[in-house]
Design a protein around this motif. Structure first.
Motif, mmCIF file in Angstrom:
data_model
loop_
_atom_site.group_PDB
_atom_site.id
_atom_site.type_symbol
_atom_site.label_atom_id
_atom_site.label_comp_id
_atom_site.label_asym_id
_atom_site.label_seq_id
_atom_site.Cartn_x
_atom_site.Cartn_y
_atom_site.Cartn_z
ATOM 1 N N SER A 102 -25.716 51.048 -58.682
ATOM 2 C CA SER A 102 -26.549 50.293 -57.752
ATOM 3 C C SER A 102 -25.925 48.932 -57.495
ATOM 4 C CB SER A 102 -27.953 50.127 -58.323
ATOM 5 O OG SER A 102 -28.684 49.161 -57.594
ATOM 6 N N THR A 103 -26.115 48.432 -56.277
ATOM 7 C CA THR A 103 -25.600 47.102 -55.935
ATOM 8 C C THR A 103 -26.688 46.038 -55.967
ATOM 9 O OG1 THR A 103 -25.919 47.537 -53.574
ATOM 10 C CG2 THR A 103 -23.746 48.048 -54.510
ATOM 11 N N GLU B 282 -25.719 51.462 -53.019
ATOM 12 C CA GLU B 282 -24.851 51.924 -54.095
ATOM 13 C C GLU B 282 -23.388 51.748 -53.674
ATOM 14 O OE1 GLU B 282 -27.097 55.399 -56.585
ATOM 15 O OE2 GLU B 282 -26.086 56.004 -54.722
ATOM 16 N N ILE B 283 -22.511 51.689 -54.673
ATOM 17 C CA ILE B 283 -21.083 51.623 -54.399
ATOM 18 C C ILE B 283 -20.353 52.483 -55.430
ATOM 19 C CG2 ILE B 283 -20.699 49.551 -55.817
ATOM 20 C CD1 ILE B 283 -18.600 48.698 -53.700
ATOM 21 N N THR C 251 -23.179 43.909 -60.431
ATOM 22 C CA THR C 251 -22.742 45.292 -60.213
ATOM 23 C C THR C 251 -21.664 45.698 -61.222
ATOM 24 O OG1 THR C 251 -23.209 45.010 -57.865
ATOM 25 C CG2 THR C 251 -21.886 46.907 -58.477
ATOM 26 N N LEU D 287 -15.676 49.546 -56.563
ATOM 27 C CA LEU D 287 -15.739 48.361 -57.411
ATOM 28 C C LEU D 287 -14.363 47.983 -57.947
ATOM 29 C CD1 LEU D 287 -18.063 46.524 -58.242
ATOM 30 C CD2 LEU D 287 -18.331 47.883 -60.314
ATOM 31 N N ARG E 113 -23.255 39.300 -56.385
ATOM 32 C CA ARG E 113 -23.481 40.747 -56.392
ATOM 33 C C ARG E 113 -22.434 41.425 -57.288
ATOM 34 N NH1 ARG E 113 -26.167 44.378 -52.847
ATOM 35 N NH2 ARG E 113 -26.403 42.819 -51.211
ATOM 36 N N PHE F 122 -19.322 40.994 -49.746
ATOM 37 C CA PHE F 122 -19.791 41.455 -51.057
ATOM 38 C C PHE F 122 -19.703 40.224 -51.956
ATOM 39 C CE2 PHE F 122 -20.093 43.617 -55.048
ATOM 40 C CZ PHE F 122 -20.676 44.857 -54.786
ATOM 41 N N TYR G 260 -28.730 42.989 -57.015
ATOM 42 C CA TYR G 260 -28.217 41.856 -57.773
ATOM 43 C C TYR G 260 -29.147 40.650 -57.749
ATOM 44 C CZ TYR G 260 -27.174 39.264 -53.493
ATOM 45 O OH TYR G 260 -27.292 38.579 -52.315
ATOM 46 N N TYR H 217 -23.648 42.583 -47.606
ATOM 47 C CA TYR H 217 -23.336 43.980 -47.899
ATOM 48 C C TYR H 217 -24.544 44.854 -47.576
ATOM 49 C CZ TYR H 217 -21.256 47.991 -50.268
ATOM 50 O OH TYR H 217 -20.729 49.221 -50.553
#
Length: 998
Positions: free
Chosen positions: A187-188, A111-112, A168, A128, A164, A160, A190, A107
């Motif tokens: 934030s992603t 951020e997601i 997340t 998410l 992670r 992803f 991890y 990934y």
């Protein structure tokens, strides 16, 4: 999407019921389902613990019960899906098989979105909640938690990973627990304890042990402390690093002995091995991620003195191991701080023992940018730079109180100590707050010698006046000895303390210099100090005035001598004016070589300025004492003695790495080739007695604010010329004392004859410098030329000089074989035809009063006298843009660029050609070329009474394009060789240039 799916399913179910009258089975209730509030609380607790430890447990507690990792993932995914769908239903911890490889990840975003994310490459929401739903479905389909969920970036599938997702999703639910709503984005990050910055740091700080346990007996640090000067640092702690083959030192130091110090320590994190150079960059980027509010991203727009967004960033546990640059290797001088010239970083003029976070972040942030990042403020070096400089000018790092140099190796050690502080004190969050007021050890070498010298060497006149002192610090018992019978020591042994030995020498009656050593020993350590004595010189009545009258004659030698000079290894300067090392003058029966002239000129200068120019030991700004009687008169003061000095390895060194050519001004934009007496005072005091043995120092630097009003390097060869101009100024103005020269008087100061400084990249001078190289190509190529309709095949010209160009008419002739000649100018590479067009237009610009502004496309055969010979533009003015010329339809040669047929008028008749020829030929040739769609083959000059040119009978026959190119090249070479920049016509109006073709 989810609502449409359920509606569709409901309609199908209803239809089946109506057609078959069969009642559906009720949905089974999961008796193990967990309340949503308990899931949120349990996941939130897990996340808070993970932020501190970065460790993934084998079991998880939710609502007082323990769950496996697979169950925990289902609880997280179900909770995210429920909350995103506006539900408060219980969440099922259904047991599936555990993922087989949950760390597989590609990934690419930091951020997601949690819900309502943008569409990915397949049109699916990238958020998410969507990932959670996809994970739940995949687990049910395969009875196993998937290793990753796919997101598309265009057509590229990105993984992803489930690892992670675990972190997340936990981060999103922890925010929900705190705020009662899902955040818009999370934030992603991890990475856990085995793959993040903290894991890197645990190995990185081990370099401190390597440093502690490794001692180098003789380390070559930089230009002032190295083997080349027989002055390396002794017995210092250091971190052995490999010497990159493209950055070899000319003078090897012991630190590069791989058989002694290898193998070199590396760091391995998550299966990837990093070199010490890469660790330097990772540590810097990691510090930026933890101690700024934006993370390392700010580096992409960072400037030397740009604002750093200090603040708490990522936690130590969550910060990643940044990817180092592909070109991350050490530069030539990783220890470069010019330590023996006092240029090491200081604070308010004092030695630094400890240093805080701000100066380290300031120098390291720019060091990474300067080395590797292309942005509007920087063009990167492509390797770790040698040093960073603090000062007061715009080209230095400006931080109140700090001045001097800091090397990347010192930064490396300070970074190790910062990371060790974090580890030792278990600091994981709010890292900036924890570090901002701390101080860290600044030591680079931890040098511990039983004898530390204060005196570098001892020197005597032929007839010594008293004793010299030899000073050192001893930490244990010591002895002193010498094999020189003419040297005497007042003590030869002693104990620890600050020691002074009085050294005397017998009178030298020989006409040769002599030298020996004094050896100090403490335990197994010994140190040799040179002791030198000048040769006997018969008394002379020659005065400074006698010397000066001969000395200034080297200005004519300098003006009339040009060639290629090496500023530094691999940095040649062509067409440079210089004084050959074989040059001598004779004064009062004594012969002076160039090094003798340099020394005597500086001693004479100090005497006529009122300072003790006979001093042989003191050096440095304001360190040479004033004369009690004031300034001496040239006509009555005896010329001082010389001491057999020699020029150093690079006496022309004024490279950009040292600030570039000296200018008068506070930055690189100052005025070239001008100085006043303030810098002449400064340079003489700093340089005269600062010898490495008998070797003259290469340069003094001014880019660090050493003397306000000057910037760059002042090398010893510039001094040889500049002090000659100073004394010429005195002679021209009939002055006796240097103090009679006004402080505002401008003294000419040149190195290579480069008034105005280095030519701009787009200037005619820069073009000419490259264009004249065609003459070397012509001289070095011989072969057979198919010239024209009368001279081709067997009748062509045999074994003649030529320039490799491509002729369409004779593709198989010898002159068409091999590579075509090209040149590079202002970032463009082009052939001889393009070079000809620029050269011809440049000639008209420089040598006609119209500056080539007439429209040659409107000329007719009988209108070629339109231009008027006279002074035009400057060689420093811009040349025509090569890209624009290349775009012309006629930027190539016609079929026969050597065409000078025997028929009609025959070949060109003259062996010499002046600007009268070029003034007529260039506009005509440009006119005919544009008309023909290619650089035309030839021009005709009339027989007497002919109609084409009014130049017969001086010039007759055909002149081909290549011959005109050669004449133009010789024209430009004359300008360069004679340092002609302005008033070009006045300089060339009576000059005839070689017109030879073959």
């Amino acid at each position: 999407m989810r609502k449409v799916f359920y509606l569709f399913a409901a309609l199908i179910a209803c239809a089946l019921t109506m057609n078959s009258c069969i009642q559906p089975e009720p949905t089974p209730v999961d008796e193990n389902a967990v309340e949503l509030t308990q899931v949120v609380a349990g996941v939130s607790d897990f996340y808070n613990t993970w932020e501190e430890t970065s460790e993934m447990p084998t079991s998880f507690t939710v609502g007082g019960k323990n769950y496996t990792l697979a169950q925990f993932v289902m609880l997280e995914a179900g909770a995210i899906a429920n909350i995103a769908g506006g539900k408060t239903d219980k969440v099922s911890p259904k047991e599936y098989n555990a993922p087989s490889n949950p760390e597989r990840d590609s990934y690419d975003k930091e951020e997601i979105a949690v819900t309502n994310g943008p569409a990915d490459g397949k049109g699916n929401p990238e958020d998410l909640a969507t990932l959670a739903a996809a994970l739940i479905k995949a687990a049910g389909d395969k009875n196993q938690i998937p290793n990753q969920t796919i997101v598309y970036r265009g057509s590229e599938a990105l993984a992803f990973s489930t690892n992670r997702f675990i972190i997340t999703a936990a981060r999103a639910l922890a925010a929900y627990a705190a705020d009662g709503k899902l955040p818009a984005k999370v934030s992603t990050d991890y990475l856990g304890g085995s793959a993040g910055l903290k894991a890197f740091a645990e190995q990185f700080v081990q370099y401190l042990d390597v440093w502690e346990n490794t001692i180098c007996e003789r380390l070559s640090a930089d230009g002032s402390a190295c083997e080349d000067n027989n002055n390396p640092l002794e017995r210092v702690h250091f971190i052995p690093i490999p010497q990159d083959t493209k950055n070899d030192w000319n003078n090897q130091g012991e630190q590069w002995d791989s058989s002694k110090y290898g193998p070199y320590k590396t760091v391995e994190v998550d299966g990837t091995t990093y070199t010490a150079a890469q660790c330097w960059e990772i540590a810097i980027r990691g510090l930026m991620n933890m101690c700024t509010t934006t993370g390392e991203a700010f580096l992409n727009d960072h400037s030397r003195n740009g604002e750093i967004p200090y603040g708490n960033g990522k936690s130590f546990n969550t910060a990643p191991v940044s990817r180092p640059s592909e070109s991350c290797v050490w530069g030539k001088y990783p220890w470069y701080e010019y330590v023996n010239q006092g240029m090491l970083l200081k604070y308010n003029g004092k030695e630094i023992k400890e240093i805080g976070l701000e100066p380290i972040m300031k120098c390291t942030s720019w060091h990474v940018v300067r080395s590797f990042i292309t942005n509007a403020n920087n063009s990167p070096l492509g390797m770790i730079g040698n040093y960073q400089e603090f000062g007061t000018s715009s080209s230095t790092l400006i931080l109140d109180g700090y001045e001097g140099l800091i090397s990347p190796m010192r930064e490396f050690l300070v970074l190790c100590r910062i990371y060790k502080y974090l580890l030792d004190n278990n600091i994981n969050s709010n890292v900036y707050d924890a570090l901002k007021d701390q101080k860290f050890d600044f030591d680079l070498y931890k040098q511990a010698l039983p004898i530390v010298m204060k005196t570098k060497e001892v020197g005597f006149e032929a007839d010594p006046e008293g004793a010299k002192t030899l000073e050192f610090t001893a930490t244990e018992n010591w002895t002193a000895a010498t094999n020189a019978s003419w040297v005497h020591l007042d003590k030869t042994s002693g104990g620890a303390g600050e020691i002074t030995i009085s050294v005397t020498a017998d009178k030298n009656t020989a006409t040769e210099n002599r030298s020996d050593v004094i050896t100090l020993t403490a335990g197994t350590y010994s140190k040799s100090i040179d002791v030198k004595q000048a040769a006997y010189v018969a008394p002379t009545s020659a005065t400074i005035l006698d010397f000066v009258k001969e000395y200034v004659k080297i200005l004519d030698v300098w003006k009339n001598t040009t060639g290629t000079v090496n500023m530094y290894d691999g940095v040649p300067v062509e067409n440079a004016h210089y004084v050959p090392s074989t040059t001598t003058i004779n004064v009062g029966g004594k012969t002076y070589n160039t090094a003798d002239m340099w020394e005597t000129a500086l001693r004479c200068y100090l005497l006529v300025r009122g300072y003790n120019g006979l001093e042989t030991e003191k050096y440095g700004k304001n360190s040479i004492d004033p004369l009690p009687g004031g300034a001496q008169a040239m006509s009555t003061t005896t010329v001082p003695p010389t001491h057999a000095y020699e020029f150093g390895s690079w006496p022309f060194n004024e490279t950009t790495g040292n600030g570039g050519h000296l200018v008068m001004g506070n930055d690189e934009n100052g005025e070239h080739c001008k100085v006043k007496v303030d810098i002449l005072d400064n340079w003489a005091m700093r340089s005269l007695n600062f010898q490495h043995g008998q070797t003259i120092t290469n340069l003094c630097g001014y880019s660090g604010g050493q003397l306000p009003g000057y910037y760059g390097c002042f090398c010893s060869q510039r001094a040889l010329i500049t002090y000659a101009f100073f004394f010429k100024y005195m002679l021209d103005n009939n002055l006796e004392k240097g103090t009679d020269v006004s402080a505002d008087a401008i003294i000419r100061s040149e190195l290579f004859g480069d008034e105005g400084g280095a030519p701009a990249a787009n200037s005619l001078k820069a073009f000419a410098t490259e264009f004249v190289k065609v003459l070397d190509v012509w001289a070095s190529h011989t072969g057979n030329i198919d010239a024209d309709g009368k001279h081709n095949g067997e009748t062509g010209f045999k074994n003649v000089h030529y320039i490799p160009v491509k002729s369409a008419q004779y593709p198989d002739s010898d002159n068409n074989k091999g590579d075509e000649w090209t040149m590079t100018f202002n970032g463009e590479t082009f052939n001889l035809a393009v070079a000809y067009i620029i050269a011809a237009k440049g000639f008209l610009y420089l040598t006609t009063t119209e500056k080539g502004t007439l429209d040659h496309t409107k000329f007719k055969e009988n209108e070629l006298n339109t231009y008027t010979l006279g002074n035009g533009g400057s060689l420093n003015d811009p040349a025509e843009d090569p890209a624009a010329v290349k775009a012309l339809s006629w930027s190539h040669f016609s079929k026969m660029p050597w065409y000078e047929s025997d028929d009609n008028m025959g070949a060109f008749n003259a062996t010499k050609a002046g600007v009268d020829l070029l003034k007529e030929s260039t506009p005509w040739h440009l006119y005919r070329s544009q008309a023909n769609g290619a650089v035309t083959n030839w021009q005709r000059f009339s027989n007497p009474g002919g109609e084409y040119h009014p130049l017969g009978p001086k010039y007759t026959g055909y002149m081909c394009a290549v011959r005109e190119c050669l004449i133009l090249a010789r024209y430009y070479k004359y300008l360069l060789d004679n340092n002609v920049t302005d008033k070009v016509y006045d300089a060339v109006k009576n000059v005839e240039f070689d017109a030879t073709l073959y």
